[in-house]
Scaffold this motif. Structure first.
Motif, mmCIF file in Angstrom:
data_model
loop_
_atom_site.group_PDB
_atom_site.id
_atom_site.type_symbol
_atom_site.label_atom_id
_atom_site.label_comp_id
_atom_site.label_asym_id
_atom_site.label_seq_id
_atom_site.Cartn_x
_atom_site.Cartn_y
_atom_site.Cartn_z
ATOM 1 N N GLU A 258 0.813 -1.246 -0.060
ATOM 2 C CA GLU A 258 0.057 0.098 0.101
ATOM 3 C C GLU A 258 0.697 1.145 -0.087
ATOM 4 O OE1 GLU A 258 -3.425 0.674 0.554
ATOM 5 O OE2 GLU A 258 -4.164 -1.293 0.292
ATOM 6 N N HIS A 259 2.048 1.127 0.375
ATOM 7 C CA HIS A 259 2.648 2.387 1.025
ATOM 8 C C HIS A 259 3.481 3.099 -0.507
ATOM 9 C CE1 HIS A 259 1.778 0.952 4.907
ATOM 10 N NE2 HIS A 259 2.320 -0.155 4.504
ATOM 11 N N ASP A 260 3.443 4.495 -0.356
ATOM 12 C CA ASP A 260 4.244 5.160 -0.977
ATOM 13 C C ASP A 260 5.838 4.538 -1.323
ATOM 14 O OD1 ASP A 260 4.458 7.712 -2.813
ATOM 15 O OD2 ASP A 260 5.723 8.160 -1.529
ATOM 16 N N SER A 261 6.333 4.343 -0.021
ATOM 17 C CA SER A 261 7.594 3.824 -0.259
ATOM 18 C C SER A 261 7.760 2.628 -1.167
ATOM 19 C CB SER A 261 8.141 3.476 1.024
ATOM 20 O OG SER A 261 7.353 2.633 1.968
ATOM 21 N N PHE A 262 6.729 1.669 -1.163
ATOM 22 C CA PHE A 262 6.778 0.447 -1.861
ATOM 23 C C PHE A 262 6.531 0.858 -3.266
ATOM 24 C CE2 PHE A 262 5.312 -2.947 -4.048
ATOM 25 C CZ PHE A 262 5.884 -4.073 -3.661
ATOM 26 N N ARG A 263 5.650 1.704 -3.780
ATOM 27 C CA ARG A 263 5.585 1.819 -5.234
ATOM 28 C C ARG A 263 6.468 2.673 -5.827
ATOM 29 N NH1 ARG A 263 1.587 7.016 -6.534
ATOM 30 N NH2 ARG A 263 1.152 7.583 -4.579
ATOM 31 N N HIS A 264 7.473 3.415 -4.933
ATOM 32 C CA HIS A 264 8.725 4.117 -5.789
ATOM 33 C C HIS A 264 10.110 3.390 -5.204
ATOM 34 C CE1 HIS A 264 5.593 7.430 -6.129
ATOM 35 N NE2 HIS A 264 6.139 7.335 -7.490
ATOM 36 N N LEU A 266 13.236 1.606 -5.425
ATOM 37 C CA LEU A 266 14.331 1.326 -6.250
ATOM 38 C C LEU A 266 15.669 0.336 -5.985
ATOM 39 C CD1 LEU A 266 15.323 2.561 -9.080
ATOM 40 C CD2 LEU A 266 16.703 4.211 -7.689
ATOM 41 N N THR A 267 16.343 0.570 -5.055
ATOM 42 C CA THR A 267 17.125 -0.287 -4.777
ATOM 43 C C THR A 267 17.508 -0.317 -3.185
ATOM 44 O OG1 THR A 267 18.726 1.254 -5.019
ATOM 45 C CG2 THR A 267 18.498 -0.022 -6.722
ATOM 46 N N GLY A 268 18.092 -1.554 -2.713
ATOM 47 C CA GLY A 268 18.460 -1.498 -1.423
ATOM 48 C C GLY A 268 17.531 -2.739 -0.701
ATOM 49 N N VAL A 269 17.584 -2.655 0.909
ATOM 50 C CA VAL A 269 16.845 -3.331 1.588
ATOM 51 C C VAL A 269 15.427 -2.776 1.976
ATOM 52 C CG1 VAL A 269 16.672 -5.103 3.532
ATOM 53 C CG2 VAL A 269 18.913 -4.893 2.106
ATOM 54 N N TYR A 270 14.266 -3.191 1.562
ATOM 55 C CA TYR A 270 13.022 -2.581 1.976
ATOM 56 C C TYR A 270 12.599 -2.613 3.320
ATOM 57 C CZ TYR A 270 8.262 -0.806 1.372
ATOM 58 O OH TYR A 270 7.024 -0.078 1.692
ATOM 59 N N TYR A 271 12.410 -1.577 3.778
ATOM 60 C CA TYR A 271 11.995 -1.699 5.149
ATOM 61 C C TYR A 271 10.840 -0.633 5.552
ATOM 62 C CZ TYR A 271 11.194 -1.898 10.287
ATOM 63 O OH TYR A 271 10.310 -2.124 11.625
ATOM 64 N N GLU A 272 9.660 -0.665 6.040
ATOM 65 C CA GLU A 272 8.569 0.226 5.938
ATOM 66 C C GLU A 272 8.033 -0.068 7.339
ATOM 67 O OE1 GLU A 272 6.334 3.010 6.383
ATOM 68 O OE2 GLU A 272 7.279 3.117 4.492
ATOM 69 N N PRO A 273 8.151 1.006 8.162
ATOM 70 C CA PRO A 273 7.678 0.914 9.710
ATOM 71 C C PRO A 273 6.080 0.649 9.536
ATOM 72 C CG PRO A 273 9.394 2.687 9.581
ATOM 73 C CD PRO A 273 9.159 2.229 8.020
#
Length: 335
Positions: A258-264, A266-273
């Motif tokens: 759902e999150h804006d961070s997910f839809r954009h 790019l690279t690296g290890v994704y972590y969304e609080p």
């Protein structure tokens, strides 16, 4: 004639000089993603959303450069959409979430893959040599179908040393009687059950993807893969997921996207609080795992084309309390 050319060139230079950096970037972005709008008013609206997105991306990447964030964001095909438009465009929320669909295999089939009894699991795995190219689901809530075909393609490759590219459209069109809803949602477990009942699934060469629900036209003469059953993993168990990926192969999952961070991303290890681990919305495929800069990750294949993420892939945080629901809804087919 020569003076005319020089004058035209001079005018172009002057015009470019009057444009801002944001104007030039927006124009380049439109060209890259083949964006066009119905009116100047629509373009102005979209540009304002794009500018707001650009500021968020730049601010996030400053934090990433300082080591505060573990991943970078980038501008992509969703950057001129608001949150609701993004969710509609990729069909978020269309993944039918139920753990009531039981495995068609015995429980011990899955349990033997856990690496228990002192067996150490490999530090990393990467099955990208046995997956098809990143596909694109378009504006159709069919991520469940891509998750199912992706797993079946990979397991067929691992067992038979051939890599078919299977028809998501067949699942979208033909599995309604098994509980799926075409572009309005479904689940990979119901897709596996349909493939078992149909006696196989076609290649997408003969049954190509259309990004819309159509009449079923399955032809058994063009079957490219079989599904003999499937195994559901224990909800929320990342160890079981790791062991299965290590000893069996890629796994279909569903995650909170759902999150804006997910839809954009790019690279690296994704972590969304803000990610939730009990609500999943997007079907993806776990094709490996590893550690990057001390951060454990899952390697995921998405269905949004190579312009999203790292050429269509992402690294999702691993061993972070089932981050984004990565292990809430795992399964794989038997071939």
């Amino acid at each position: 004639m020569r003076l005319l050319i020089i004058a035209a060139a001079s005018l172009a230079v002057v015009s470019c000089a009057s444009l801002s950096l944001e104007d030039l970037e927006f124009h380049a972005w439109k060209l890259k993603f083949a964006k066009s709008y119905s009116s100047p008013e629509e373009e102005a609206h979209r540009k304002n959303i794009w500018l707001s997105t650009r500021l968020r991306v730049l601010a996030h990447n400053i934090l990433a450069d300082q080591g505060i964030k573990t991943y970078r964001m980038g501008m992509n095909q969703f950057s001129d959409m608001d949150g609701q438009e993004y969710r509609q465009a990729v069909g978020l929320g269309e993944f039918v979430l139920t753990n009531k669909t039981k495995s068609t295999a015995q429980e011990d089939v899955m349990m033997t893959s856990r690496g228990e009894g002192g067996t150490k699991l490999p530090d990393s795995m990467d099955y990208r040599s046995c997956v098809t190219q990143v596909k694109k689901q378009g504006q159709c809530g069919s991520s469940w179908a891509f998750s199912a075909t992706g797993a079946l393609e990979s397991h067929t490759c691992l067992k038979y040393a051939r890599l078919p590219s299977l028809s998501e459209q067949q699942l979208v069109d033909c599995s309604g009687s098994y509980g799926n809803k075409g572009c309005d949602g479904g689940s990979e477990r119901k897709a596996y059950t349909y493939i078992i009942g149909a006696g196989g699934i076609e290649s997408d060469l003969y049954y190509p993807y259309e990004a819309k629900t159509s009449l079923c036209r399955f032809n058994s003469d063009y079957i490219a893969a079989l599904c003999l059953g499937f195994v559901s993993l224990p909800p929320g168990d990342e160890l079981a997921l790791q062991a299965t990926v290590a000893h069996v192969g890629p796994v279909s999952v569903a995650i909170d996207a759902e999150h804006d961070s997910f839809r954009h991303y790019l690279t690296g290890v994704y972590y969304e609080p803000q990610c939730r681990n009990l609500t999943a919305a997007l079907g993806m495929l776990v094709v490996g795992y590893g550690t990057d800069g001390g951060k454990d990750y899952w390697l995921l294949k998405n269905n949004w084309g190579v312009t999203w993420g790292n050429q269509g892939y992402m690294k999702m945080s691993r061993n972070q309390n089932n981050h984004c629901g990565i292990a809430s809804y795992g399964s794989y087919p038997l071939v």
